[in-house]
Design an enzyme around this catalytic site. Sequence first.
Site, PDB file in Angstrom:
ATOM      1  N   THR B  12      -4.714   2.741   4.328  1.00  0.00           N
ATOM      2  CA  THR B  12      -3.467   3.348   4.047  1.00  0.00           C
ATOM      3  C   THR B  12      -2.740   2.952   2.936  1.00  0.00           C
ATOM      4  O   THR B  12      -1.626   3.333   2.662  1.00  0.00           O
ATOM      5  CB  THR B  12      -2.386   3.099   5.320  1.00  0.00           C
ATOM      6  N   LEU B  14      -1.050   0.801  -0.240  1.00  0.00           N
ATOM      7  CA  LEU B  14      -0.106  -0.328   0.075  1.00  0.00           C
ATOM      8  C   LEU B  14       1.150   0.278   0.872  1.00  0.00           C
ATOM      9  O   LEU B  14       2.190   0.802   0.244  1.00  0.00           O
ATOM     10  CB  LEU B  14       0.349  -0.565  -1.380  1.00  0.00           C
ATOM     11  N   HIS B  15       1.029  -0.005   1.902  1.00  0.00           N
ATOM     12  CA  HIS B  15       2.152   0.618   2.880  1.00  0.00           C
ATOM     13  C   HIS B  15       2.998  -0.812   3.364  1.00  0.00           C
ATOM     14  O   HIS B  15       2.761  -1.770   2.741  1.00  0.00           O
ATOM     15  CB  HIS B  15       1.402   1.133   4.223  1.00  0.00           C
ATOM     16  N   VAL B  16       3.909  -0.491   4.265  1.00  0.00           N
ATOM     17  CA  VAL B  16       4.899  -1.766   4.391  1.00  0.00           C
ATOM     18  C   VAL B  16       4.183  -3.055   4.825  1.00  0.00           C
ATOM     19  O   VAL B  16       4.626  -4.097   4.052  1.00  0.00           O
ATOM     20  CB  VAL B  16       5.800  -1.343   5.834  1.00  0.00           C
TER      21      VAL B  16
END
Lengths: 576, 86
Positions: B12, B14-16
């Site tokens: 996904t 660089l997500h949270v």
Amino acid sequence: MTRKIEGIAASSGIAIARAVVLNAETYVPVRSPAEEPEREVERFRAAVRQAQGEIERIRASVEEKLGAEKAAIFEGHLLILEDPDLIETVEGQIREEAVNAEYALHEVAQTFIEALGQLEDEALRERAADVRDVSGRILNALRGVQGGDLSQLAEECVVVASDLTPSDTAQLNLAVVRGFVTEIGSRTSHSAIMARSLDVPAIVGAGAGVRGIPAGAILVMDATEGVLLVDPSPEELAAYTEKKAQYDRRQAELRQWAKRASVSSDGHRVEIAANIGKLEDVQKALDNGAEAIGLFRTEFLYMGRSELPTEEEQFQSYKYVLEKMAGKPVVIRTLDIGGDKELPYLDLPKESNPFLGQRALRLCLERQDVFRAQLRALLRASRYGNLKIMFPMIAVLEELLEAKRILEEEKTQLVASGVEVSETIEVGMMIEVPSAAVSADLFAKEADFFSIGTNDLIQYTMAADRMNETVSYLYQPCHPSILRLIRHVIDAARAEGKWVGVCGEMAGDLTAIPLLLGLGLHEFSMSAGSILPARERIGSLSHGDWQSLSRQALSLRGHREVQSFVQQQLEGGIHA
Amino acid sequence: MITQSFTVTSPTGLHVRPIKTFVEAAGKFPCKISVLSKGKKVNGKSSLSMLTLGVAAHDEVTLEIDGEGEQEAMKTLGEILLRIHE
């Protein structure tokens, strides 16, 4: 009169209840001078601390109710409160411009909300909601205003709002909230994700029509189709009450199958596995009770980029899936490129008939640099789980032997250089070329398992391009020709003590399942969404009966005859 | 100052969560850490700024690290960029 509003079905289900309308107040702070900027900074810090305390409390309650994974959103919120680019910038602005904290915070938060709102990635764009949620909370603390608390809702209702913040959603009182509808939002909004994990029906992005809904109005929300009815007629109300009862019953029935084994009514055990094409699919497979990964398509690692993936990158991906499946079998198929899937950076010559050209393993045997890197990554990952390697598009035995030889070479080298490699990796092949199906007995001595790729096997057997709509009538999975090939493959494998799976659409096809079961198929691999209905179907079938029924089907005249034969048997209750 | 480029593997991007891991690790180093992607440069200790980069899977990210402990920071943070995050 009924008013109908359409939106995005973000979390499936049907709800009928009165509307509770949340009026989100829009507060835009006014710029005013701060006489003592240092005291204003102190006031800001106190508000941040208060917000921290509130979020920590919500986080703890969500963790208790929904588990650590869902609570992670609020760890993200706590992180925002510590973000130097937010906090230090606000404090800097208060000092340098001698302005009030509300104004400075609003300005700085707005720049982040706008920057995030412009991103291409929908899920990242939704993070603007986090900034809005957190900065709104600090603003409330600065102003001494109490935010709305949805845990106080006491009567059965559907919540209607412009948008729900993550903290709103997490605090919904599930004892009474039957669903929610929002004006904005998408399937990947926090509120949508949360709704799915809470199993609360939700329609999001329903547009401005939502604003006119009066509090207390009766709402019918059909979040299986994304339709909302405001003030439904008595007939509509009755129809939806019935639809809701049916839907809820069916869901409850299906969910029971997630944790059960895949066993026929007379105790014959098979395996239901999932096909995956992205790492994100693994969780969905597990949620639906997959007993294995029957087909991991590795093309995603190679597509949509400008150069080959590194061995390390591949290793990480394979290891991830193997670990996540925790010892359950994972069949990873080596690169299946060519045909309709192109990789511009490999600069392959244009072929006039790519489906009959240098596809999949044929290409890998030519481009051994690409093939060997993938095999090394697989071998290195093997010790993290139950890996099975599968070669696609094999037509003649020499191809399988050559692929196995290369694999063995890479393995020997890795082991010699001190890398730990599993000793129990099964090596199998796809059966999708008719020559391989017809001579499966020759391959069964050399392969540890077969997985029948029915989509391609049908296309090649019928000589009908599956992309060409004018010949799509020839996609006939239940045609006796296909069933006979499958029977031959299964019988040939059984004679050598090997197992056979199907990893095409056919494995999840409820009409084909009785036949495949009867022919002795061991593994059914399908998209995650098909698993529960398939397991339910298998549980209702007698393997013994279908052993003879499936042989009968093989001598019928055509696809349609086979399908109606199966239907008749199912309806006639002979399977019960 | 040292720089190095990485291709992000996590499905996904660089997500949270990966950013949280990154920022928390970055915060432990005294050196200045900048993250560059698609022509933008942001503070590697700010999760919000990192999110605005919109880094997707397979995107290239360059770390620019300057100051005390830069070698070790590069090693730690580079490894986080390459890792697959839940």
